[in-house]
Design a protein around this motif. Structure first.
Motif, PDB file in Angstrom:
ATOM      1  N   LEU A 245      11.276  -8.090  28.495  1.00  0.00           N
ATOM      2  CA  LEU A 245      11.595  -8.547  29.845  1.00  0.00           C
ATOM      3  C   LEU A 245      10.447  -8.297  30.818  1.00  0.00           C
ATOM      4  CD1 LEU A 245      15.251  -7.125  30.154  1.00  0.00           C
ATOM      5  CD2 LEU A 245      14.586  -9.422  29.443  1.00  0.00           C
ATOM      6  N   THR A 246       9.751  -7.183  30.636  1.00  0.00           N
ATOM      7  CA  THR A 246       8.717  -6.789  31.595  1.00  0.00           C
ATOM      8  C   THR A 246       7.334  -7.339  31.248  1.00  0.00           C
ATOM      9  OG1 THR A 246       8.316  -4.714  30.373  1.00  0.00           O
ATOM     10  CG2 THR A 246       9.905  -4.634  32.182  1.00  0.00           C
ATOM     11  N   LYS A 247       7.185  -7.861  30.035  1.00  0.00           N
ATOM     12  CA  LYS A 247       5.885  -8.385  29.613  1.00  0.00           C
ATOM     13  C   LYS A 247       5.721  -9.825  30.089  1.00  0.00           C
ATOM     14  CE  LYS A 247       2.041  -7.937  27.176  1.00  0.00           C
ATOM     15  NZ  LYS A 247       1.009  -6.969  27.590  1.00  0.00           N
ATOM     16  N   ILE A 248       4.691 -10.068  30.870  1.00  0.00           N
ATOM     17  CA  ILE A 248       4.437 -11.429  31.366  1.00  0.00           C
ATOM     18  C   ILE A 248       3.822 -12.277  30.262  1.00  0.00           C
ATOM     19  CG2 ILE A 248       2.941 -12.779  32.925  1.00  0.00           C
ATOM     20  CD1 ILE A 248       3.447 -10.690  35.035  1.00  0.00           C
ATOM     21  N   LYS A 249       4.334 -13.472  30.121  1.00  0.00           N
ATOM     22  CA  LYS A 249       3.773 -14.399  29.138  1.00  0.00           C
ATOM     23  C   LYS A 249       2.486 -15.023  29.702  1.00  0.00           C
ATOM     24  CE  LYS A 249       7.865 -15.764  26.510  1.00  0.00           C
ATOM     25  NZ  LYS A 249       7.315 -15.386  25.211  1.00  0.00           N
ATOM     26  N   THR A 250       1.507 -15.163  28.841  1.00  0.00           N
ATOM     27  CA  THR A 250       0.230 -15.739  29.284  1.00  0.00           C
ATOM     28  C   THR A 250      -0.141 -16.970  28.458  1.00  0.00           C
ATOM     29  OG1 THR A 250      -0.957 -14.194  27.841  1.00  0.00           O
ATOM     30  CG2 THR A 250      -0.663 -13.529  30.140  1.00  0.00           C
ATOM     31  N   ASN A 251       0.851 -17.489  27.732  1.00  0.00           N
ATOM     32  CA  ASN A 251       0.558 -18.623  26.838  1.00  0.00           C
ATOM     33  C   ASN A 251       1.607 -19.727  26.909  1.00  0.00           C
ATOM     34  OD1 ASN A 251       2.629 -17.207  25.685  1.00  0.00           O
ATOM     35  ND2 ASN A 251       1.806 -17.242  23.606  1.00  0.00           N
ATOM     36  N   ILE A 252       2.233 -19.864  28.085  1.00  0.00           N
ATOM     37  CA  ILE A 252       3.239 -20.923  28.193  1.00  0.00           C
ATOM     38  C   ILE A 252       2.535 -22.290  28.244  1.00  0.00           C
ATOM     39  CG2 ILE A 252       4.886 -19.423  29.394  1.00  0.00           C
ATOM     40  CD1 ILE A 252       4.191 -21.095  31.933  1.00  0.00           C
ATOM     41  N   THR A 253       3.284 -23.321  27.929  1.00  0.00           N
ATOM     42  CA  THR A 253       2.722 -24.676  27.943  1.00  0.00           C
ATOM     43  C   THR A 253       2.740 -25.237  29.362  1.00  0.00           C
ATOM     44  OG1 THR A 253       3.482 -25.082  25.686  1.00  0.00           O
ATOM     45  CG2 THR A 253       2.946 -27.006  27.027  1.00  0.00           C
ATOM     46  N   ILE A 254       1.558 -25.579  29.864  1.00  0.00           N
ATOM     47  CA  ILE A 254       1.436 -26.231  31.164  1.00  0.00           C
ATOM     48  C   ILE A 254       0.815 -27.594  30.905  1.00  0.00           C
ATOM     49  CG2 ILE A 254       0.385 -26.132  33.465  1.00  0.00           C
ATOM     50  CD1 ILE A 254       0.441 -23.085  33.249  1.00  0.00           C
ATOM     51  N   ASP A 255       1.605 -28.631  31.067  1.00  0.00           N
ATOM     52  CA  ASP A 255       1.193 -29.971  30.647  1.00  0.00           C
ATOM     53  C   ASP A 255       0.072 -30.575  31.485  1.00  0.00           C
ATOM     54  OD1 ASP A 255       3.035 -30.012  28.572  1.00  0.00           O
ATOM     55  OD2 ASP A 255       4.638 -30.771  29.850  1.00  0.00           O
ATOM     56  N   VAL A 256      -0.024 -30.132  32.738  1.00  0.00           N
ATOM     57  CA  VAL A 256      -1.030 -30.710  33.637  1.00  0.00           C
ATOM     58  C   VAL A 256      -2.243 -29.794  33.724  1.00  0.00           C
ATOM     59  CG1 VAL A 256      -1.479 -31.489  36.000  1.00  0.00           C
ATOM     60  CG2 VAL A 256       0.792 -31.817  34.984  1.00  0.00           C
ATOM     61  N   ASP A 257      -3.437 -30.359  33.680  1.00  0.00           N
ATOM     62  CA  ASP A 257      -4.657 -29.579  33.874  1.00  0.00           C
ATOM     63  C   ASP A 257      -4.927 -29.476  35.376  1.00  0.00           C
ATOM     64  OD1 ASP A 257      -7.073 -28.308  33.851  1.00  0.00           O
ATOM     65  OD2 ASP A 257      -8.210 -30.002  33.046  1.00  0.00           O
ATOM     66  N   TYR A 258      -4.315 -28.462  35.998  1.00  0.00           N
ATOM     67  CA  TYR A 258      -4.433 -28.327  37.447  1.00  0.00           C
ATOM     68  C   TYR A 258      -5.858 -28.003  37.889  1.00  0.00           C
ATOM     69  CZ  TYR A 258       0.625 -28.596  37.832  1.00  0.00           C
ATOM     70  OH  TYR A 258       1.922 -29.039  37.803  1.00  0.00           O
ATOM     71  N   PHE A 259      -6.631 -27.415  37.004  1.00  0.00           N
ATOM     72  CA  PHE A 259      -8.000 -27.056  37.373  1.00  0.00           C
ATOM     73  C   PHE A 259      -8.851 -28.299  37.646  1.00  0.00           C
ATOM     74  CE2 PHE A 259      -6.324 -23.508  34.926  1.00  0.00           C
ATOM     75  CZ  PHE A 259      -6.604 -22.444  35.773  1.00  0.00           C
ATOM     76  N   SER A 260      -8.495 -29.402  37.025  1.00  0.00           N
ATOM     77  CA  SER A 260      -9.268 -30.630  37.232  1.00  0.00           C
ATOM     78  C   SER A 260      -9.034 -31.217  38.623  1.00  0.00           C
ATOM     79  CB  SER A 260      -8.910 -31.678  36.164  1.00  0.00           C
ATOM     80  OG  SER A 260      -7.555 -32.097  36.310  1.00  0.00           O
ATOM     81  N   TYR A 261      -7.960 -30.757  39.304  1.00  0.00           N
ATOM     82  CA  TYR A 261      -7.657 -31.271  40.638  1.00  0.00           C
ATOM     83  C   TYR A 261      -8.282 -30.418  41.751  1.00  0.00           C
ATOM     84  CZ  TYR A 261      -4.038 -34.253  38.582  1.00  0.00           C
ATOM     85  OH  TYR A 261      -3.355 -35.197  37.858  1.00  0.00           O
ATOM     86  N   LEU A 262      -8.793 -29.260  41.382  1.00  0.00           N
ATOM     87  CA  LEU A 262      -9.262 -28.331  42.405  1.00  0.00           C
ATOM     88  C   LEU A 262     -10.528 -28.842  43.083  1.00  0.00           C
ATOM     89  CD1 LEU A 262      -8.706 -24.949  40.529  1.00  0.00           C
ATOM     90  CD2 LEU A 262      -7.230 -26.025  42.216  1.00  0.00           C
ATOM     91  N   ASN A 263     -10.547 -28.640  44.407  1.00  0.00           N
ATOM     92  CA  ASN A 263     -11.691 -29.100  45.169  1.00  0.00           C
ATOM     93  C   ASN A 263     -11.801 -28.282  46.448  1.00  0.00           C
ATOM     94  OD1 ASN A 263     -13.680 -30.657  46.516  1.00  0.00           O
ATOM     95  ND2 ASN A 263     -12.981 -32.487  45.427  1.00  0.00           N
ATOM     96  N   PHE A 264     -13.028 -27.916  46.809  1.00  0.00           N
ATOM     97  CA  PHE A 264     -13.228 -27.217  48.083  1.00  0.00           C
ATOM     98  C   PHE A 264     -12.804 -28.105  49.249  1.00  0.00           C
ATOM     99  CE2 PHE A 264     -16.899 -24.228  46.709  1.00  0.00           C
ATOM    100  CZ  PHE A 264     -15.968 -23.250  46.382  1.00  0.00           C
ATOM    101  N   LYS A 265     -13.187 -29.361  49.161  1.00  0.00           N
ATOM    102  CA  LYS A 265     -12.940 -30.282  50.260  1.00  0.00           C
ATOM    103  C   LYS A 265     -11.540 -30.868  50.122  1.00  0.00           C
ATOM    104  CE  LYS A 265     -15.045 -33.929  52.985  1.00  0.00           C
ATOM    105  NZ  LYS A 265     -16.211 -34.797  53.180  1.00  0.00           N
TER     106      LYS A 265
END
Length: 290
Positions: A245-265
């Motif tokens: 219960l207390t262990k955070i999962k770090t390998n869940i499936t995230i279908d969208v590559d949110y990093f590709s949307y990141l932008n300073f502007k």
């Protein structure tokens, strides 16, 4: 120089904003306190973190795997007020119109999304700053991942986590499994509180190591070692359940590559924002985006 990404525990800010301004409404009687408070706090974070990337993570309705394996998990939490529920969709529309990405996944807790995104970001050479007050989240801390207190904005690395909890970040889930976490309704082992949990972990290691060396408890200057040993044996099955219960999962499936949307502007949807600010009477924010 490493890029800096801010991961925001949106659910924390949502509740904080709502309870700070529970009676704020527009002239048609629609509640707006959570919307106003959230945007106000988010704007402050943006101003404090120029040249950073941002992702906002929210919990969603649904049954997480933790609730499935332990029905009492978070059972003491008060049901979300209707006046707050009403504000979630409008707030989401505003945040996205401002140009920022919101992430929520049905039946997946925000902590597990944050955990997975943190490791993904680290692999992509980001410095990660998580705005959260959740004890569980501290287990993610390392040289590239820091926790920011969303109330006073203090930054915690491994040393600060050790000073606060008496164990290093990698042992936080073991620590909470042993000592319990009343906020999430995790009982821990009866009679084994913070101090004993800290001593066990710092002298023997994680849960696996503690049970592997359980016969050595009397050899490491524990007062009442026999009693501690008996309790651990009695509650062994439960304490390993609590650890799940207390262990955070770090390998869940995230279908969208949110990093590709990141932008300073950031490119806000000016007309739509103007419309939303007018409906919910948030004209104060016009100067930020319009």
């Amino acid at each position: 120089m490493k890029k800096k990404i801010i991961l925001i525990d949106g659910s924390f800010y949502l509740y904080r904003a709502y309870y700070a301004l529970p009676h704020l409404m527009n002239n048609k009687g629609y509640p707006t306190g959570a919307i106003y408070g959230f945007i106000n706090m988010f704007n402050k974070i943006i101003r404090m973190n120029i040249n950073s990337y941002f992702l906002i993570i929210f919990d969603t309705k649904g049954i997480s795997f933790r609730k499935k394996i332990f029905n009492k998990y978070k059972s003491k939490r008060i049901k979300m007020p209707d006046n707050l529920i009403m504000q979630i969709k409008p707030l989401s529309k505003i945040i996205q119109a401002m140009g920022y990405k919101i992430i929520s996944i049905k039946n997946i807790e925000a902590d597990d999304i944050i955990g997975t995104l943190s490791l993904q970001a680290e692999k992509k050479n980001y410095l990660v700053y998580i705005f959260s007050i959740d004890k569980d989240i501290t287990q993610l801390v390392n040289k590239n991942i820091k926790i920011v207190n969303p109330i006073n904005y203090s930054i915690s690395g491994s040393k600060e986590i050790y000073k606060k909890y008496g164990v290093y970040p990698k042992f936080i889930s073991d620590f909470l499994a042993l000592s319990g976490d009343s906020i999430d309704n995790i009982p821990g082992v009866p009679g084994i509180g913070y101090k004993i949990s800290q001593n066990l972990i710092n002298k023997l290691g994680n849960l696996q190591c503690i049970f592997k060396n359980i016969n050595n408890i009397n050899n490491i200057n524990f007062r009442g070692g026999d009693n501690i040993k008996k309790k651990l044996i009695k509650y062994k099955k439960l304490v390993f359940l609590y650890h799940k219960l207390t262990k955070i999962k770090t390998n869940i499936t995230i279908d969208v590559d949110y990093f590709s949307y990141l932008n300073f502007k950031i490119t806000p949807q000016i007309n739509y924002l103007k419309y939303l600010f007018k409906i919910y009477e948030l004209k104060k924010f016009n100067k930020n985006y319009l």
